[in-house]
Design an enzyme around this catalytic site. Structure first.
Site, short mmCIF file in Angstrom:
data_model
loop_
_atom_site.label_atom_id
_atom_site.label_comp_id
_atom_site.label_asym_id
_atom_site.label_seq_id
_atom_site.Cartn_x
_atom_site.Cartn_y
_atom_site.Cartn_z
N SER A 182 7.15 -5.36 -8.49
CA SER A 182 8.31 -5.17 -7.61
C SER A 182 9.63 -5.32 -8.37
CB SER A 182 8.27 -6.19 -6.48
OG SER A 182 7.02 -6.20 -5.83
N ALA A 223 0.82 -1.21 0.00
CA ALA A 223 0.00 0.00 0.00
C ALA A 223 0.86 1.26 0.00
CB ALA A 223 -0.94 0.00 1.21
N GLY A 224 2.05 1.15 -0.57
CA GLY A 224 2.89 2.34 -0.72
C GLY A 224 2.40 3.19 -1.88
N ASN A 225 3.28 4.04 -2.40
CA ASN A 225 2.86 4.96 -3.46
C ASN A 225 2.37 4.24 -4.71
OD1 ASN A 225 3.26 7.35 -2.07
ND2 ASN A 225 5.41 7.53 -2.70
N ARG A 278 7.49 5.75 -21.28
CA ARG A 278 8.54 6.78 -21.14
C ARG A 278 9.11 7.14 -22.50
NH1 ARG A 278 11.02 4.04 -15.59
NH2 ARG A 278 9.79 5.34 -14.16
N ASP A 281 8.30 1.29 -19.60
CA ASP A 281 9.44 1.76 -20.38
C ASP A 281 9.01 2.31 -21.74
OD1 ASP A 281 11.19 1.00 -18.33
OD2 ASP A 281 11.33 -1.05 -19.11
N HIS A 311 14.06 -5.04 -17.39
CA HIS A 311 13.72 -3.71 -16.89
C HIS A 311 14.92 -3.16 -16.14
CE1 HIS A 311 11.29 -0.41 -15.61
NE2 HIS A 311 11.31 -0.74 -14.33
N ARG A 345 18.63 -1.23 -9.17
CA ARG A 345 17.56 -2.21 -8.98
C ARG A 345 18.13 -3.52 -8.41
NH1 ARG A 345 15.97 0.31 -13.79
NH2 ARG A 345 13.90 1.28 -13.68
#
Length: 309
Positions: A119, A10-12, A151, A148, A175, A88
């Site tokens: 993740s 439940a993070g950003n 972007r 990607d 990634h 990463r």
């Protein structure tokens, strides 16, 4: 009956994904996190926005995996985020343990769900989810290429001063630093960008795409990207739940496609109600294939470290 979507973390990224999902009325959401109070508070806040947004979706926050039972799709964003100066790959060991725990608990209650892994490091975490779940490869999909490519599309549209709706782009491979943007398969209103952008400028856009996540981390200093990553994951969820048969670049387990075997690597796939319904093999030039092979080698190195190759 509405579809059930669980978001683990439940993070950003997770909370923003929940926002996109209910905004599109894709289904009811369970927002799960190990931290007491965070998923409950964010879910309640979102739920109270539904009358304003005129959306009939249920959102609950929980620390209990029992609430996630019988989910149709589970989006996994759990893990520690990347911090300035951190690659990463630095996240590998910690997030491997988190992913293994999450998958075991999710699969126990939702044995027929489709897993969308967000993740990082993405490809290794998708491989972990696949191996630990015992699911067929069609039901474990990594989110990387959609982000990607978005972007890359953003930078192309800015460079040419055109609508992002006119721009299509493909980014394959892992990634990270070894991702493989494909200018030859990227177009503006059907026109190859190789005919519209000078080679030196194009190479600069390709490099900026590779550095896209790091550029945002550098600005934020205490966090990483979450609007675009969450939107990318939700585009995949929507394609699955609406059986759109949409072709998107996703990380999937290759079994000989593109000459790669036994690894999660980003390639074009058709997404529908069964998850990955087709892996689409496009013809690559020798240098493109070599770049994809290098990207796969980088993924294998990570998977070897955690024993998931």
């Amino acid at each position: 009956m509405r579809k059930k979507i669980t978001i683990v973390g439940a993070g950003n990224v997770g909370a923003t994904a929940a926002n996109w999902i209910v905004g599109k009325e894709l289904g009811d959401v369970v927002l799960l996190d190990v931290t007491e109070g965070i998923p409950q508070g964010k879910a309640l806040d979102l739920l109270e926005a539904m009358p304003i947004e005129k959306r009939d979706c249920s959102i609950i926050g929980t620390n209990d995996y029992a609430e996630t039972a019988n989910s149709d799709v589970v989006v996994i964003t759990a893990g520690i985020p990347r911090k300035p100066g951190m690659s990463r790959d630095d996240l590998l060991q910690t997030n491997f343990k988190i992913m293994s725990d999450v998958v075991a608990k999710v699969v126990a209650g939702s044995p027929n769900c489709i897993l969308v892994v967000v993740s990082n490091p993405l490809d290794a975490m998708a491989q972990t989810a696949f191996k630990q779940s015992g699911f067929p490869r069609e039901r474990v999909i990594g989110m990387a290429g959609v982000l990607d490519s978005a972007r890359f599309r953003t930078f192309i549209a800015e460079e040419l001063h055109v609508s992002v709706e006119n721009v299509t782009a493909f980014v394959l491979g892992g990634h990270g630093d070894t991702m493989v943007p494909l200018p030859r398969y990227s177009t503006v209103a059907g026109i190859p960008i190789t005919e519209l952008i000078a080679p030196d400028r194009l190479e600069a856009l390709v490099q900026r795409t590779r550095d896209g996540g790091a550029e945002i981390v550098k600005h934020l200093k205490t966090g990483s990207a979450y609007y675009a990553p969450s939107a990318a994951a939700v585009e995949m969820v929507e394609a699955i739940l609406k059986d759109k048969k949409k072709i998107l670049p996703c990380a999937v387990y290759l079994q000989g496609e593109y000459g790669i075997n036994g690894l999660y690597v980003g390639v074009p796939v058709k997404l529908g109600e069964k998850g990955v319904e087709q892996i689409i093999e496009i013809k690559l030039a020798p240098e493109e294939q070599a770049a994809l092979n290098r990207s796969a080698d980088a993924v294998k190195e990570l998977c070897d470290v955690i024993g998931m190759a």
